[in-house]
Design an enzyme around this catalytic site. Structure first.
Site, mmCIF file in Angstrom:
data_model
loop_
_atom_site.group_PDB
_atom_site.id
_atom_site.type_symbol
_atom_site.label_atom_id
_atom_site.label_comp_id
_atom_site.label_asym_id
_atom_site.label_seq_id
_atom_site.Cartn_x
_atom_site.Cartn_y
_atom_site.Cartn_z
ATOM 1 C CG ASN A 81 -1.809 1.114 1.388
ATOM 2 O OD1 ASN A 81 -1.798 2.026 0.557
ATOM 3 N ND2 ASN A 81 -2.606 1.104 2.436
ATOM 4 N NE ARG A 135 -6.144 1.608 0.093
ATOM 5 C CZ ARG A 135 -6.312 2.327 1.187
ATOM 6 N NH1 ARG A 135 -5.372 2.341 2.106
ATOM 7 N NH2 ARG A 135 -7.413 3.012 1.365
ATOM 8 C CG HIS A 191 -11.772 4.644 3.140
ATOM 9 N ND1 HIS A 191 -12.277 5.846 3.566
ATOM 10 C CD2 HIS A 191 -10.437 4.693 3.388
ATOM 11 C CE1 HIS A 191 -11.301 6.594 4.054
ATOM 12 N NE2 HIS A 191 -10.171 5.907 3.953
ATOM 13 C CG HIS A 228 -12.463 3.376 6.866
ATOM 14 N ND1 HIS A 228 -11.882 2.138 6.691
ATOM 15 C CD2 HIS A 228 -11.432 4.259 6.940
ATOM 16 C CE1 HIS A 228 -10.571 2.266 6.661
ATOM 17 N NE2 HIS A 228 -10.260 3.553 6.812
ATOM 18 C CG LEU A 229 -15.114 6.843 11.890
ATOM 19 C CD1 LEU A 229 -15.748 7.139 13.251
ATOM 20 C CD2 LEU A 229 -15.582 7.861 10.851
ATOM 21 N N GLY A 230 -10.444 6.665 10.126
ATOM 22 C CA GLY A 230 -8.993 6.603 10.359
ATOM 23 C C GLY A 230 -8.428 7.987 10.100
ATOM 24 N N GLY A 282 -7.747 9.002 7.116
ATOM 25 C CA GLY A 282 -8.766 9.293 6.111
ATOM 26 C C GLY A 282 -10.066 8.736 6.678
ATOM 27 N NE ARG A 329 -7.129 12.890 3.101
ATOM 28 C CZ ARG A 329 -7.356 11.620 2.828
ATOM 29 N NH1 ARG A 329 -8.480 11.262 2.235
ATOM 30 N NH2 ARG A 329 -6.474 10.694 3.140
ATOM 31 N NE ARG A 351 -3.052 7.243 18.848
ATOM 32 C CZ ARG A 351 -2.386 6.377 18.120
ATOM 33 N NH1 ARG A 351 -2.152 5.179 18.582
ATOM 34 N NH2 ARG A 351 -1.909 6.690 16.937
ATOM 35 C CD GLU A 402 -10.307 -1.219 13.819
ATOM 36 O OE1 GLU A 402 -9.300 -1.595 14.451
ATOM 37 O OE2 GLU A 402 -10.380 -1.252 12.575
ATOM 38 C CG ASN A 403 -8.384 1.669 18.665
ATOM 39 O OD1 ASN A 403 -8.359 0.617 19.292
ATOM 40 N ND2 ASN A 403 -7.834 1.807 17.481
ATOM 41 C CD GLU A 429 -8.031 -0.363 4.380
ATOM 42 O OE1 GLU A 429 -7.362 -0.224 5.436
ATOM 43 O OE2 GLU A 429 -8.349 0.588 3.656
#
Ligand code: ADP
Length: 396
Positions: free
Chosen positions: A9, A94, A182, A209-211, A213, A242, A286, A332-333, A380
């Site tokens: 990737n 990817r 994504h 999908h919260l990363g 991006g 972004r 974080r 996830e966190n 992914e």
């Protein structure tokens, strides 16, 4: 050793990779994963095996600038050391943009590379690096099949109204569309949900999908209906750096009143907005969650508010929501983001189980909640590995 699948990737300054062993009759099993950061400067890289052993990748110390080829050579060096290099049976990549025509994963040849080069104007910040990663891997593994897997592919099932902008039709026809991104993550999540909760997976689901991006996608019976990202990966939710959804009038204002050129506007919207731009502190959730700065709180509040809007909006593109799934780093966190995003959403049938949410459980909605809310870690790389095995025809 049986066949090994390498997944890559390639981003502008990073190259993430994973190695999978192919086991007959089972899904590919991850041997190790790693990443090289700082491509374009003095890079550093590390790898972690499935057993949890970490090691650093090594680069020639005289190199001032590590490019994708040098990064690829470092990965090859690690594969050799681990004894996997001669077992690599296929390499999966990817690729952010497949345009209108590249949908199914594809064996890479000269004509695919030419098509990808033609897509650079649609994804100028991603596609050139994806191509650089492919070329580096072809040099490192000249006789090994290489497979491109497209992040846009999952979204090609959008109905016209969720695929177009309200511009004259000629723009749609030439490819100005809501491509969405994504897709490999959404594909993995829909498939996983199909295993965890098959009845729910056949209905209407919104995936967040919260990363770094971030995007959200409405799915019906495993097929994408609408998503928050559009022509580029800039639209929709605010992200690490972004801006997300923006009135196009702001861009006109930046051009005409602030006399900013395309590069300056691009830098502002892609690299200096979102959590980083709003907080003035960091793009890292974080860090913002532990900060007591009011600007950090505002940046998180805006991010959460966009999730709530998009959740309600996407529910309107399908027939409500049977389930919501959170995934990727923040999804996830961060129990705080999820709690704030779902608080007061009982009108949508969402009743949060506060304790389960704080414990990052797999199901975080209350038992009586008409809408079920899941946390499902995305993968992914596994999706790329599976597509690569199938497309390259590798057998275990
Ligand atoms: P990428 O898009 O680069 O793959 P990730 O999916 O790894 O990004 O997500 C990175 C984001 O997830 C960062 O903002 C990071 O701060 C956030 N994140 C990771 N772990 C936590 C955590 N425990 N709590 C809150 N946010 C987290």
């Amino acid at each position: 050793m049986g066949p090994v699948i390498l997944t890559l990737n390639a981003g502008s300054s990073s190259l993430k990779f994973a190695a999978f062993a192919l086991v007959k009759g089972a899904e590919p099993s991850q041997l190790a994963s790693g990443q090289i950061e700082g491509i374009g400067a003095t890079a550093q890289g590390s790898v972690k095996t499935a057993a949890g052993e970490k090691s650093d990748l090594t680069f020639d110390p005289s190199l001032r600038r590590v490019d994708h080829q040098v990064a690829m050579d470092a990965i090859l060096g690690w594969l050799r050391q681990a004894g996997y290099d001669s077992s690599v049976a296929a390499v999966g990549h990817r690729v952010v943009h497949g345009g209108l025509h590249l949908v199914e994963p594809k064996l890479i040849d000269e004509s695919v590379i030419a098509t990808l080069k033609g897509l650079i104007p649609l994804a100028p910040l991603h596609e050139p690096h994806n191509i650089a990663g492919i070329l580096a891997a072809m040099k490192a593994f000249p006789s090994t099949p290489q497979v491109a897997c497209f992040d846009t592919a999952f979204h090609r099932s959008h109905p016209f109204v969720d695929d177009t902008f309200a511009l004259p039709r000629s723009y749609y026809d030439e490819g100005v569309r809501r491509y969405g991104f994504h897709g490999l993550s959404y594909e993995f999540i829909t498939r996983k949900l199909g295993k965890i909760a098959p009845k729910i997976a056949r209905k209407d689901v919104v995936i967040a999908h919260l990363g770094n991006g971030a995007s959200m996608c409405a799915v019906h019976d495993g097929r994408a209906v609408a998503t928050t990202m559009g022509f580029t990966a800039l639209d929709g939710l605010s992200m690490g750096t972004r801006c997300g959804q923006l009135d196009p009038g702001v861009v006109l204002y930046l051009m005409t009143e602030k006399k900013m050129n395309a590069d300056e506007i691009s830098d502002l919207l892609w690299k200096n907005s979102g959590l980083k731009g709003m907080s003035g502190i960091s793009q890292d959730m974080r860090e913002l969650e532990t900060s007591d700065s009011p600007a950090a709180r505002d940046a998180i509040a805006y991010f959460v508010s966009r999730i709530r809007r998009e959740l309600a909006g996407l529910a309107g593109t399908v027939d409500g929501v049977e389930a919501v799934v959170f995934t990727a780093g923040i999804g996830e966190n961060s129990w705080k983001v999820r709690e704030a995003a779902l608080n007061g959403m009982e009108w949508m049938g969402i009743h949060l189980d506060v304790e389960a949410n704080r414990a990052n459980a797999q199901i975080i909605s209350a038992k009586h909640s008409p809408t079920t809310v899941f946390i499902i870690p995305t993968n992914e790389e596994l999706m790329i590995a599976e597509h690569t095995v199938r497309t390259a025809g590798v057998t275990g």
